[in-house]
Write an enzyme that holds these catalytic residues in place. Structure first.
Site, short mmCIF file in Angstrom:
data_model
loop_
_atom_site.label_atom_id
_atom_site.label_comp_id
_atom_site.label_asym_id
_atom_site.label_seq_id
_atom_site.Cartn_x
_atom_site.Cartn_y
_atom_site.Cartn_z
N LYS A 1 -3.86 -5.16 -2.79
CA LYS A 1 -4.47 -5.90 -3.90
C LYS A 1 -4.78 -7.33 -3.48
O LYS A 1 -5.83 -7.88 -3.82
CB LYS A 1 -3.52 -5.91 -5.10
N HIS B 1 2.36 -6.39 -2.27
CA HIS B 1 1.05 -6.20 -2.93
C HIS B 1 -0.11 -6.38 -1.94
O HIS B 1 -1.16 -6.95 -2.30
CB HIS B 1 0.85 -7.22 -4.06
N LEU C 1 5.84 1.31 -3.55
CA LEU C 1 4.49 1.36 -4.12
C LEU C 1 4.59 0.75 -5.50
O LEU C 1 5.58 0.97 -6.22
CB LEU C 1 3.99 2.81 -4.22
N ASP C 2 3.58 -0.02 -5.90
CA ASP C 2 3.62 -0.67 -7.20
C ASP C 2 3.67 0.36 -8.33
O ASP C 2 3.29 1.51 -8.15
CB ASP C 2 2.35 -1.53 -7.41
N ILE C 3 4.04 -0.13 -9.51
CA ILE C 3 4.15 0.79 -10.66
C ILE C 3 2.81 1.46 -10.98
O ILE C 3 2.76 2.61 -11.42
CB ILE C 3 4.72 0.04 -11.89
#
Ligand code: URA
Length: 292
Positions: free
Chosen positions: A245, A242, A102-104
Site C-alpha cells: 500500500k 504495509h 497480512l493486513d485485515i
C-alpha cells in the site's frame, strides 16, 4: 523425550483426556510392549508407537497453507478481531502462529506453522524471500509509474524499497471489475473500521496513516462507480509494514484490493476458497525448509 499422552494428542489421536482413555483400554503398544500408563516418557524420534495396530510417526512441526479471508488479524490472539489461527481446526499442538502478517483487509497466502526456525528464515530481511501480490488500484498507472518501482521508491523509511517487478494485467472500469466489486467494498469497510472505528486509531506507526487511505466519506460514493482501475501483479523482496500500500501511495495510487499469491516457491493453491486451509505437502515443506 515426551509423555505418551502428549505424543498421542500431538498426533491427533484425540484430546489429552481422550487419549488417556485409549491408553487405559489397552490399545497402545510402545516397541511392541503394551502400555497402560499415560505418563510414561518415550523418545519420540526412536520409539515405535502403535495405536490399534497402526504405527504412528511423530511430526514435531505442522505447516498449513491458509487462504486468508478479510476480517481476520494475523496474530495468535486479539482482543477485538478474530485471528487467522482460529481458522485452523486441526491445531493440535496449540502453538501455531502465522508467518508474517497480512493486513485485515488483505486476502491470500498465509503460512501457519509452529516451526520458529522456518518462520525466522522466511521473514529475515537478509534472505529477501520474494512475495507476489495480485493488486487492484484506483487510477491508471502506466509504465513510467511502474518503472519507479523497478528502481526502488521512497516510502518514508530510512532506505528506499528494493527494486520490485510489476506487471500490468489490465486497466478496467468499475463494471468490468464484476468479480471484485464486493471485495473492494468489503476491504474499504475494514479500512474504515480500522481508521475511524471505536478505537479511534487513525494514525499507526511512522508515516503510515490509515486516514490517507480512507477519508470519512470514502465508502461507496460515486467516484467508485465512475473511476478507472488497474489490476497488477507485484513481486517484492522485502516485507515492510504495509509495504504494498505504501509503495502505491508513493506513486500516487491507492490499493483497493490486495491478495498475496506466492511466497518464495510456495504458491497459493487455487483450489483453496477464501478462509480454507490445507496441510502443506511434503514437497512444499521440503522446498521451504531447504531454502530453495
Ligand atoms: N503489503 C501491504 O500493504 N499489506 C499487506 O497485507 C501485505 C503487504
Amino acid at each position: 523425550m515426551i509423555r505418551l499422552d502428549k505424543f498421542l494428542a500431538d498426533m491427533s489421536v484425540g484430546t489429552r483426556n481422550e487419549v488417556k482413555k485409549v491408553i487405559k483400554s489397552g490399545n497402545i503398544f510402545v516397541n511392541g510392549q503394551l502400555v497402560l500408563k499415560p505418563d510414561i516418557k518415550i523418545d519420540e524420534n526412536k520409539d515405535l508407537v502403535t495405536v490399534n495396530g497402526e504405527d504412528i510417526a511423530y511430526c514435531r512441526y505442522e505447516y498449513f497453507m491458509l487462504n486468508k479471508p478479510m476480517g481476520y488479524v494475523s496474530a495468535t490472539s486479539d482482543s477485538k478481531n478474530s485471528t487467522v489461527v482460529s481458522l485452523i481446526d486441526e491445531n493440535t499442538k496449540k502453538d501455531i502462529f502465522p508467518v508474517g502478517r497480512l493486513d485485515i483487509d488483505t486476502e491470500g497466502l498465509l503460512l501457519i506453522t509452529n516451526d520458529g526456525r522456518l518462520a525466522h528464515n522466511l521473514l529475515s530481511p537478509k534472505k529477501h524471500v520474494d512475495k507476489k501480490y495480485f493488486v487492484i488500484v484506483n487510477g491508471e498507472p502506466d509504465k513510467s509509474h511502474l518503472a519507479l518501482f523497478e528502481h526502488g521508491v521512497d516510502i518514508g523509511d530510512e532506505t528506499p524499497t528494493l527494486p520490485a517487478k510489476v506487471n500490468i494485467i489490465k486497466s478496467c472500469t468499475w463494471n468490468e471489475l464484476e468479480n471484485y466489486q464486493d471485495k473492494i467494498k468489503e476491504a474499504c469497510d475494514y479500512r474504515q473500521e480500522n481508521a475511524f472505528g471505536t478505537s479511534g486509531n487513525c494514525s499507526k506507526a511512522g508515516v503510515w496513516n490509515e486516514s490517507n487511505y480512507c477519508d470519512q466519506d470514502d465508502t461507496y460514493n460515486e467516484s467508485y462507480y465512475n473511476g478507472k482501475y488497474c489490476m497488477l501483479e507485484l513481486k517484492i523482496h522485502e516485507g515492510r509494514y504495509h509495504q504494498v500500500k505504501r509503495m502505491f501511495l508513493a506513486i500516487g495510487f491507492k490499493v483497493m484490493y490486495l491478495k498475496r499469491i506466492q511466497m518464495g516457491r510456495l504458491k497459493l493453491d487455487e483450489k483453496l476458497k477464501c478462509g480454507d486451509y490445507r496441510k502443506l505437502t511434503n514437497e512444499e515443506i521440503y522446498f521451504l525448509t531447504n531454502g530453495d
